[in-house]
Design an enzyme around this catalytic site. Structure first.
Site, PDB file in Angstrom:
ATOM      1  N   ASP A  46      -3.146  46.984 -26.392  1.00 26.54           N
ATOM      2  CA  ASP A  46      -2.375  48.196 -26.149  1.00 26.54           C
ATOM      3  C   ASP A  46      -3.369  49.271 -25.683  1.00 26.54           C
ATOM      4  OD1 ASP A  46      -0.197  50.156 -26.420  1.00 26.54           O
ATOM      5  OD2 ASP A  46      -1.301  50.840 -28.185  1.00 26.54           O
ATOM      6  N   ASP A  83      -2.592  53.423 -25.611  1.00 25.15           N
ATOM      7  CA  ASP A  83      -2.529  54.709 -26.301  1.00 25.15           C
ATOM      8  C   ASP A  83      -2.632  54.530 -27.806  1.00 25.15           C
ATOM      9  OD1 ASP A  83      -2.236  56.264 -23.959  1.00 25.15           O
ATOM     10  OD2 ASP A  83      -0.125  55.719 -23.852  1.00 25.15           O
ATOM     11  N   GLU A  87      -2.821  60.110 -27.639  1.00 27.04           N
ATOM     12  CA  GLU A  87      -1.515  60.719 -27.856  1.00 27.04           C
ATOM     13  C   GLU A  87      -1.608  62.206 -28.198  1.00 27.04           C
ATOM     14  OE1 GLU A  87       0.985  59.362 -26.897  1.00 27.04           O
ATOM     15  OE2 GLU A  87       1.098  57.241 -27.361  1.00 27.04           O
ATOM     16  N   GLY A 108       7.687  55.267 -24.389  1.00 28.89           N
ATOM     17  CA  GLY A 108       7.917  55.636 -22.996  1.00 28.89           C
ATOM     18  C   GLY A 108       8.119  57.132 -22.854  1.00 28.89           C
ATOM     19  N   HIS A 148       7.746  63.957 -15.645  1.00 27.68           N
ATOM     20  CA  HIS A 148       6.882  62.825 -15.984  1.00 27.68           C
ATOM     21  C   HIS A 148       5.783  62.650 -14.934  1.00 27.68           C
ATOM     22  CE1 HIS A 148       5.809  58.592 -17.000  1.00 27.68           C
ATOM     23  NE2 HIS A 148       5.989  59.073 -18.213  1.00 27.68           N
ATOM     24  N   ARG A 149       6.109  62.859 -13.665  1.00 28.54           N
ATOM     25  CA  ARG A 149       5.080  62.784 -12.619  1.00 28.54           C
ATOM     26  C   ARG A 149       4.004  63.841 -12.839  1.00 28.54           C
ATOM     27  NH1 ARG A 149       9.549  61.865  -9.255  1.00 28.54           N
ATOM     28  NH2 ARG A 149       9.616  64.090  -8.709  1.00 28.54           N
ATOM     29  N   THR A 197       2.611  52.904 -21.189  1.00 27.28           N
ATOM     30  CA  THR A 197       2.156  54.009 -20.360  1.00 27.28           C
ATOM     31  C   THR A 197       2.035  53.560 -18.906  1.00 27.28           C
ATOM     32  OG1 THR A 197       0.593  55.875 -20.345  1.00 27.28           O
ATOM     33  CG2 THR A 197      -0.352  53.653 -20.511  1.00 27.28           C
TER      34      THR A 197
END
Length: 262
Positions: free
Chosen positions: A11, A13, A20, A54, A88-89, A130
Site C-alpha cells: 500500500d 498512503d 495522510e 478514495g 480532486h485534480r 491513490t
C-alpha cells in the site's frame, strides 16, 4: 517452478509514508480554499473521513454527512460530480507540489527494505487507491534515484471498479504480476487495506500502523508492527512475532510467508 516468497505488494498512503495527515489533508484544504469553499478538514475530522477510501469518494461522503445543505454553483460547475472532479485534480496538483519540496519522507525502514528486496530479486508491486501521479511523485521525491522503476506493477487509482476494502486492486496487482497470492506478502497500514488484501487471498499480511490507524481492527493480519524500523530505531510488534529481529527485514518476511503458506 519457483516457490516461496516472490513478491512484496505495498500500500502507499500511511504505509510507505505518513502522507495522510501532512500531505493529502492540507492538499485537500488548499483545493477547497482555492475554489472559494469554506470547507476545512481538521486532523481529527480527516481521521474520521479516512474510513472512506478514495479522495473523490471521501468528498462525496463529507457532503452527505457534514454539508447536506450544500448546493453547487451552476455557473461554475455542471453538477456536484464536476466540482468534485475539479477539486480532486487540484488537490493532486497541490499534493505533488508538496512532495516536490521534499515535505513527506518515507517511513522508517521503508527504503532499507525496498533496497534489500530489490537486491535479492524479490519483485515489488503497489496496490493503492491513490492516483498514479501521487505514487510516482512520492517515489521520485525519495532519496533513491530511479526508485519508481523498481516497482514492476503500480496498480493505483480508478483502474478498478471497487476500491478498498474490496479486493479488486490487489487482484489486479496479482494479475499483472502473474503470481498467485501464495507467492506474495502484502504490506498495509489500515483495516480497509487488511480486508482488501485478505479478500484477494493475500493471507501473508504485514501491517505497519500509522497515526490514523493504530487503533483499528487488524484481525487476519499475520504480523502487526508500529513501523518497519531501522538499526537503533526498532520495530515493536503488537501482533505476531519478529523472531528476535530488531526490525522488519526480508528474513522476517520470508518467515512470515512460510508461517502462512509453508
Amino acid at each position: 517452478m519457483q516457490t516461496g516468497l516472490q513478491a512484496l505488494i505495498f500500500d502507499v498512503d500511511g504505509t510507505l509514508a505518513d502522507t495522510e495527515r501532512d500531505g493529502h489533508r492540507p492538499a485537500f484544504n488548499a483545493a477547497f480554499a482555492e475554489a472559494g469553499l469554506d470547507w476545512h478538514w481538521s486532523v481529527e475530522l480527516y481521521g474520521e473521513l479516512l474510513a472512506v477510501t478514495g479522495g473523490k469518494e471521501r468528498m462525496r461522503h463529507y457532503l452527505a454527512q457534514y454539508r447536506p445543505e450544500f448546493e453547487v454553483d451552476r455557473q461554475a460547475y455542471a453538477d456536484v460530480d464536476a466540482l468534485i472532479a475539479h477539486l480532486h485534480r487540484r488537490k493532486t496538483e497541490h499534493y505533488v507540489a508538496l512532495l516536490g519540496k521534499g515535505g513527506i519522507p518515507l517511513r522508517s525502514g521503508v527504503l532499507r527494505l525496498l533496497r534489500e528486496a530489490h537486491a535479492a530479486g524479490v519483485r515489488l508491486a503497489i496496490a493503492t487507491t491513490t492516483t498514479p501521479e501521487n505514487v510516482t511523485a512520492l517515489l521520485e521525491s525519495g532519496p533513491e534515484p530511479g526508485l519508481v522503476d523498481w516497482f514492476e506493477v503500480i496498480a493505483a487509482g480508478d483502474v478498478v471498479r471497487e476500491k478498498k476494502p474490496a479486493p479488486d486492486i490487489f487482484e489486479l496487482a496479482l494479475a499483472q504480476l502473474n503470481l498467485p497470492a501464495s507467492a506474495c506478502v502484502a504490506i498495509e497500514d489500515s483495516e480497509n487495506g487488511v480486508r482488501s488484501a485478505l479478500g484477494a487471498g493475500l493471507e501473508a499480511l504485514l501491517v505497519t500502523t500509522s497515526c490514523y490507524t493504530e487503533t483499528q481492527d487488524f484481525s487476519g493480519a499475520t504480523l502487526v508492527v508500529d513501523q518497519l524500523g531501522e538499526p537503533g530505531d526498532p520495530a515493536r510488534a503488537a501482533r505476531g512475532d519478529l523472531g528476535g529481529a530488531e526490525y522488519v527485514d526480508l528474513g522476517v518476511l520470508r518467515r512470515l510467508h512460510a508461517q502462512v503458506f509453508g
